[in-house]
Design a protein around this motif. Sequence first.
Motif, mmCIF file in Angstrom:
data_model
loop_
_atom_site.group_PDB
_atom_site.id
_atom_site.type_symbol
_atom_site.label_atom_id
_atom_site.label_comp_id
_atom_site.label_asym_id
_atom_site.label_seq_id
_atom_site.Cartn_x
_atom_site.Cartn_y
_atom_site.Cartn_z
ATOM 1 N N PRO A 272 52.440 -26.767 17.961
ATOM 2 C CA PRO A 272 53.127 -28.036 17.655
ATOM 3 C C PRO A 272 53.532 -28.174 16.202
ATOM 4 N N GLU A 273 54.628 -28.907 15.978
ATOM 5 C CA GLU A 273 54.988 -29.304 14.635
ATOM 6 C C GLU A 273 54.123 -30.485 14.195
ATOM 7 N N SER A 274 54.049 -30.698 12.881
ATOM 8 C CA SER A 274 53.287 -31.826 12.353
ATOM 9 C C SER A 274 53.971 -32.372 11.114
ATOM 10 N N VAL A 275 53.696 -33.644 10.829
ATOM 11 C CA VAL A 275 54.199 -34.311 9.630
ATOM 12 C C VAL A 275 53.009 -34.933 8.908
ATOM 13 N N ASP A 276 52.817 -34.547 7.661
ATOM 14 C CA ASP A 276 51.726 -35.058 6.837
ATOM 15 C C ASP A 276 52.330 -35.868 5.698
#
Length: 436
Positions: A272-276
């Motif tokens: 999965p992609e993620s955004v932090d």
Amino acid sequence: MHQKHCVESAHRQSSAWLRAAAAAALVGSSTTALANGLALNEQSASSAGTAYAGRSSSALDASTIYGNPAGLIRLRRSEASGGAAVLAVSDDISDVESTASGTNKGDSVPTAVIPFAYLSSPIDERLSVGLGLYVPFGLVNDYENTFQGRYFGSYSKTQILTLQPTIAYRLNDHVSIGGGPTLNHFDAKLQNNLATGNLNNGKETLVTIKGDDTAVGFNIGLLVDFNEATSWGITYHSKVSYELKGHTTLSGAPDFLDLNEKYKAKVDLDTPESVDTSITHHFDDRWTGYLGTTWTRWSRFRKFEAVNSNVSPLGQAAGLGQVGEELNWHDTWSTAIGASYQLNPQWLLRAGYAYDPAPVRNADRSLRIPVANRKSVTLGAAYSPNSDVTIDAAYGYLWDSEASVNQSNDSGLQPSYSAKFKNSASGLAVQLTYRY
């Protein structure tokens, strides 16, 4: 007639079991990290001290290559930074109900060492480059041979090793951008037992599934300095699409089933992609606060399909050529808060707290993924004897809510198993940074 019925029944059972086993092989095992699901957080000891709060808004050292590539622009000197995290996990099992005999010792996750290393160098006041090596995903689960739930998972290992070249550019006095491609190698192995004793003179069948692939993704980041005291950052880690190729091997299967062979296997899988995103604020010369949140698109694990080749006609008739499994993972938002205190010019102290919800609901939780909503606390320190060297160390303790696992005997070769899991872990990370 009796043997013919056994053959047909066993093939139907084997097909159903292989669907479950193949899916679990590549997307599940007990967690060992301060992150949930399959994710690892252990790419930096300097960020670990604040429970990774502020990771995308604080360029502490060259490990910002993972936390926020744009942060490279803040490093005025060349750096070599590296270290490792050591994780010790406890999974206690209770309230077991199963139609099989066996043991339930728990503590199935061996002590793990997770390395990381980074290099960075400024080209001029506006441009910097770097290179990072780290492990973004990786889990190991190794139950005892007599484990009562061995039919749903006796051994699992998944690991991704990532190499990331990075470039960062300062747009103006307040805004920087950065990013780079990631070269990722995925390796996975699963072992399960089949309850074939009544067909095989008391001998169980062992199924081993292996697969690996190398694929490309990317990470990008934006870092904004609102003023001298406050900064905000956001980092995007892309999804990575793998085509894992390997084999499904059956050892000790009853001879008359014609299943004692190795199948070539192929699995299409996206991590999965993620955004932090986070904010860092310096309250004064000593105190700094960090607040962050991370969104992870675990819903990419909603369904799994595998294709086996080199399958005998009887195996094709049993449905072993193409198998699938519903997983039903869902997206999560994790949060973290932390603080640091500059005790003196040599010592910096850190602390943090994080909450990370499980990506799997109660109804879909499996024995291989007995995780629940997770909390963690961390303590850390940085020692700088001079301006060239910094030694970071951090300790973290995590604990899950109680997780119930209920798995039924859908294949006929997997005795049902239900239990409650209570997971906890301790982690120690160390890191050395040298500036030149």
